[in-house]
Design a protein around this motif. Structure first.
Motif, short mmCIF file in Angstrom:
data_model
loop_
_atom_site.label_atom_id
_atom_site.label_comp_id
_atom_site.label_asym_id
_atom_site.label_seq_id
_atom_site.Cartn_x
_atom_site.Cartn_y
_atom_site.Cartn_z
N ASP A 105 0.80 -1.20 -0.26
CA ASP A 105 0.02 -0.10 0.12
C ASP A 105 0.92 1.33 -0.09
O ASP A 105 0.26 2.44 0.04
CB ASP A 105 -0.98 -0.02 1.09
CG ASP A 105 -0.09 -0.05 2.56
OD1 ASP A 105 1.00 0.02 2.45
OD2 ASP A 105 -1.00 -0.53 3.51
N LEU A 106 2.11 0.92 -0.11
CA LEU A 106 3.25 2.33 -0.23
C LEU A 106 3.01 3.04 1.08
O LEU A 106 3.48 4.40 1.31
CB LEU A 106 2.76 3.50 -1.24
CG LEU A 106 3.05 2.61 -2.60
CD1 LEU A 106 2.56 3.52 -3.85
CD2 LEU A 106 4.31 2.33 -2.94
N GLN A 107 2.63 2.57 2.19
CA GLN A 107 2.75 3.25 3.37
C GLN A 107 4.21 2.84 4.20
O GLN A 107 4.91 4.06 4.92
CB GLN A 107 1.77 2.47 4.51
CG GLN A 107 0.64 2.98 4.07
CD GLN A 107 -0.51 2.57 5.52
OE1 GLN A 107 -0.80 1.40 5.41
NE2 GLN A 107 -0.91 3.57 6.01
N ASP A 108 5.04 2.02 3.65
CA ASP A 108 6.46 1.83 3.92
C ASP A 108 7.25 2.62 3.21
O ASP A 108 7.18 2.60 1.88
CB ASP A 108 6.77 0.38 3.69
CG ASP A 108 6.03 -0.44 4.89
OD1 ASP A 108 5.82 -0.10 6.04
OD2 ASP A 108 5.74 -1.68 4.51
N ASP A 109 8.15 3.61 3.59
CA ASP A 109 8.95 4.52 2.92
C ASP A 109 9.88 3.74 1.92
O ASP A 109 10.97 3.26 2.57
CB ASP A 109 9.41 5.51 3.86
CG ASP A 109 10.07 6.53 3.06
OD1 ASP A 109 10.09 6.62 1.84
OD2 ASP A 109 10.84 7.20 3.81
N VAL A 110 9.77 3.47 0.77
CA VAL A 110 10.75 3.02 -0.27
C VAL A 110 12.15 3.50 -0.17
O VAL A 110 13.25 3.16 -0.61
CB VAL A 110 10.26 2.82 -1.55
CG1 VAL A 110 9.26 1.98 -1.51
CG2 VAL A 110 10.06 4.21 -2.23
N GLU A 111 12.29 4.86 0.39
CA GLU A 111 13.66 5.76 0.35
C GLU A 111 14.38 5.21 1.40
O GLU A 111 15.75 5.41 1.24
CB GLU A 111 13.32 6.91 0.44
CG GLU A 111 12.39 7.76 -0.74
CD GLU A 111 13.06 7.57 -2.11
OE1 GLU A 111 14.20 7.49 -2.16
OE2 GLU A 111 12.32 7.39 -2.93
N VAL A 112 13.91 4.25 2.22
CA VAL A 112 14.90 3.93 3.24
C VAL A 112 15.57 2.36 2.86
O VAL A 112 16.44 1.84 3.58
CB VAL A 112 14.47 3.89 4.64
CG1 VAL A 112 13.94 5.09 5.02
CG2 VAL A 112 13.31 2.84 4.91
N LEU A 113 15.06 1.93 1.67
CA LEU A 113 15.83 0.58 1.23
C LEU A 113 17.26 0.86 1.18
O LEU A 113 18.02 -0.07 1.45
CB LEU A 113 15.34 0.50 -0.06
CG LEU A 113 13.64 0.00 -0.12
CD1 LEU A 113 13.29 -0.20 -1.48
CD2 LEU A 113 13.41 -1.26 0.84
N ASP A 114 17.87 1.90 0.82
CA ASP A 114 19.46 2.08 0.40
C ASP A 114 20.02 1.74 2.08
O ASP A 114 21.06 1.24 2.02
CB ASP A 114 19.62 3.62 0.13
CG ASP A 114 18.92 3.70 -1.10
OD1 ASP A 114 17.63 4.02 -1.01
OD2 ASP A 114 19.62 3.98 -2.31
N GLU A 115 19.26 2.41 2.89
CA GLU A 115 20.09 2.57 4.36
C GLU A 115 19.83 1.05 4.73
O GLU A 115 20.98 0.63 5.29
CB GLU A 115 19.31 3.45 5.19
CG GLU A 115 19.97 3.71 6.47
CD GLU A 115 19.24 4.80 7.33
OE1 GLU A 115 19.63 4.78 8.44
OE2 GLU A 115 18.30 5.51 6.93
#
Length: 322
Positions: A105-115
């Motif tokens: 549902d895109l509630q999890d922030d995909v931008e922290v995948l790198d971290e």
């Protein structure tokens, strides 16, 4: 060279959000490939169709045909979020160095995948996605969620505060998870039990992009109860304490009534007697209900039925040989 990463995304009636989820995840995977964090040839997004009643599986098949970076499996029928997630993890572990589970549902922030990937490369086998705050939640949602974690902690269940199922796990963690054979799954409690080096990544949870929440209050309450009864017998111990306490109070009342009888006083209070009967009767039924929950779980475990059945698998022969 970067690691082979699989994103495992359980899906149940997600046709409204799936196109946007695919677009954002594809963009993010491409960026991570360019930065050398992941290996493009060995990294994929694995959608898990949990017996959806809408066009979710048709969309997954279409997405797979258009972009081989996306693949999927479809369960024979709806098995629930935890079982669908387990099916994806157990499928992905054979091909990936690390697996990240997240919601569709895109509630999890995909931008922290790198971290998450960087912390994995630093030697962490588990990286938990933890909410930095709950400011966007309603008071009731915030209070009930935080109370859940506190109650779990008080019951002796080890969980990560404000962590749901957004996490990175290494291949060896998933190999260890395979040995946990329980039918009543509560993965948030299992991963801390597995151990290994872990770390956290803080993120701000977004609003749901589209569709309806699959976890209304009733389901959240049932999920919390499943977590408690799957990991601790403290409710059963509490029954013993309640029984001892009621027996002690009854003894005090008995002594009181005997004393008043010996002194020649007429014992009044039919209302208090009836209330006591109703109170004790209600407590007995409540305690029997708790015992019944545990017996029901034992019944489910001893049958050893499969936790999921995969009806279709889009991973082709070439991928399965990796």
């Amino acid at each position: 060279m970067g690691c082979g990463l699989y994103l495992v995304v359980p899906c149940y009636n997600e046709e409204e959000v799936l196109p946007e989820t695919t677009k954002r995840l594809n963009d993010k995977m491409e960026r991570m490939c360019r930065e050398g964090l992941i290996d493009d040839g060995r990294s994929k997004v694995l959608y898990v169709n949990d017996g959806s009643k809408d066009r979710t599986w048709e969309l997954i098949q279409q997405i797979h045909r258009e972009n081989p970076r996306f693949t999927g499996i479809s369960l024979a029928h709806n098995m629930g979020h935890q079982n669908a997630l387990l099916a994806g993890l157990m499928t992905a572990k054979d091909y990936a160095d690390a697996v990240i589970s997240m919601d569709a549902d895109l509630q999890d922030d995909v931008e922290v995948l790198d971290e998450m990937i960087k912390k994995y490369m630093d030697g962490n086998d588990i990286v938990y996605g933890v909410r930095s705050s709950r400011k966007k939640d309603t008071f009731f949602k915030r209070f009930s969620a935080e109370s859940f974690y506190r109650v779990m902690s008080a019951m002796g269940v080890k969980t990560v505060f404000n962590h749901a199922d957004y996490r990175l796990t290494s291949k060896r963690v998933l190999e260890s998870l395979k040995d946990f054979r329980e039918v009543n799954l509560f993965l948030r409690g299992i991963f801390p039990l597995i151990g290994y080096t872990s770390d956290v990544v803080l993120y701000e949870r977004n609003e749901r992009f589209a569709g309806e929440s699959k976890y209304p209050f009733k389901k959240m309450l049932a999920f919390a109860w499943d977590g408690i009864t799957s990991f601790t017998v403290k409710p059963l111990k509490a029954i013993s304490v309640i029984g001892i306490l009621i027996s002690f109070i009854s003894l005090l009342f008995l002594l009181h009534f005997l004393l008043t009888k010996l002194l020649g006083y007429t014992v009044q209070g039919w209302t208090s007697v009836i209330c006591s009967i109703w109170l004790v009767g209600g407590l007995q039924l409540f305690c029997l209900g708790i015992i019944g929950e545990y017996i029901g779980k034992i019944y489910g475990e001893v049958k050893q039925r499969p936790r999921y059945i995969i009806e279709e698998n889009l991973l082709d022969a070439a991928e399965q040989e990796i």
